[in-house]
Design an enzyme around this catalytic site. Sequence first.
Site, mmCIF file in Angstrom:
data_model
loop_
_atom_site.group_PDB
_atom_site.id
_atom_site.type_symbol
_atom_site.label_atom_id
_atom_site.label_comp_id
_atom_site.label_asym_id
_atom_site.label_seq_id
_atom_site.Cartn_x
_atom_site.Cartn_y
_atom_site.Cartn_z
ATOM 1 N N LEU A 181 4.696 6.878 -0.745
ATOM 2 C CA LEU A 181 5.951 6.181 -0.491
ATOM 3 C C LEU A 181 6.144 5.063 -1.517
ATOM 4 O O LEU A 181 5.294 4.860 -2.380
ATOM 5 C CB LEU A 181 5.943 5.596 0.926
ATOM 6 C CG LEU A 181 5.646 6.577 2.058
ATOM 7 C CD1 LEU A 181 5.543 5.849 3.388
ATOM 8 C CD2 LEU A 181 6.714 7.671 2.123
ATOM 9 N N SER A 190 0.795 -1.233 0.000
ATOM 10 C CA SER A 190 0.000 0.000 0.000
ATOM 11 C C SER A 190 0.825 1.278 0.000
ATOM 12 O O SER A 190 0.264 2.378 0.108
ATOM 13 C CB SER A 190 -0.923 -0.006 1.231
ATOM 14 O OG SER A 190 -0.160 -0.165 2.419
ATOM 15 N N GLU A 191 2.130 1.176 -0.122
ATOM 16 C CA GLU A 191 3.000 2.332 0.093
ATOM 17 C C GLU A 191 2.661 3.530 -0.789
ATOM 18 O O GLU A 191 2.702 4.676 -0.330
ATOM 19 C CB GLU A 191 4.463 1.928 -0.122
ATOM 20 C CG GLU A 191 5.057 1.095 1.001
ATOM 21 C CD GLU A 191 4.738 -0.387 0.922
ATOM 22 O OE1 GLU A 191 5.262 -1.150 1.740
ATOM 23 O OE2 GLU A 191 3.950 -0.782 0.023
ATOM 24 N N VAL A 192 2.336 3.288 -2.082
ATOM 25 C CA VAL A 192 2.112 4.434 -2.969
ATOM 26 C C VAL A 192 0.885 5.244 -2.571
ATOM 27 O O VAL A 192 0.785 6.428 -2.910
ATOM 28 C CB VAL A 192 2.013 3.998 -4.448
ATOM 29 C CG1 VAL A 192 3.357 3.475 -4.935
ATOM 30 C CG2 VAL A 192 0.911 2.978 -4.676
ATOM 31 N N LEU A 249 0.391 6.281 0.265
ATOM 32 C CA LEU A 249 0.911 7.226 1.259
ATOM 33 C C LEU A 249 2.008 8.118 0.682
ATOM 34 O O LEU A 249 2.667 8.850 1.411
ATOM 35 C CB LEU A 249 1.470 6.452 2.463
ATOM 36 C CG LEU A 249 0.530 5.451 3.123
ATOM 37 C CD1 LEU A 249 1.249 4.709 4.235
ATOM 38 C CD2 LEU A 249 -0.707 6.158 3.668
#
Length: 261
Positions: free
Chosen positions: A141, A135-137, A139
């Site tokens: 990231l 899920s980083e993108v 946020l």
Amino acid sequence: MNYDTLTIDTAGSIATVTLNRPEVRNAFNEQAIAELTAAFTALGQVDGIRVIVLAANGTAYCAGADLNWMKKMAGYSEEENRADAMQLANMLRIIYACPKPVVAKVHGDCFGGGVGLAAACDIAIAADDAHFCLSEVKLGLIPATISPYVIKAMGENAARRYFLTAERFNAREALRIGLVHDIATAATLDGQVDAIANALAANSPNAVRQAKALVSEIAGQPVTDTLIADTAHRIAQIRASGEGREGVAAFLEKRKPAWLN
């Protein structure tokens, strides 16, 4: 060593490291990372331990980064962020390079860094109710520190999709793309992991250690004269080793090898 964020139990030659922060869905913080680093460093050197299972308490395997840790990192400089990220990167590398085989027992949500944790293990078995997400993108990231292990596990093509979309996907999709090796029902997950761990523990400890190194060091290499010579050297060494000689002798004599006695 006493641990606050995990527990370690040993049954025979199998050690189980259990993430034990169920109140935050086993999310990472500095302490959890440091304790996992210490635990796998220590267990990797214990002669009597042949297999390590990496499990988790509570409803989730690992939800990624702890929110309080993320709040703290938000105020870090780039240099401080780099030092912090290196702690996670080193912990994952220690698990990946552990001389003992490591089996991930995944259930519930396995998100972000949790996906990296499972991918760093040699074998991953997931409950059929497990869900995964990079899920980083969402946020702003990227899944950088976990990427060497996740890309090795799921492949570049699947990583292009799930790194970029941050979609949730289920255990069957994780199996299809190679992130996990097998799935089980919640009721049979323990038994399936036990069966894998027992199979690993029954094999020659030295051969298992050398076979793990073989995969890491040979994968992706071009087939050259140097590589062929290296593989011949490896098999010659292990044939001449104590366990190699004992294993062949036991097979020919129809008896158990010494490491099972």
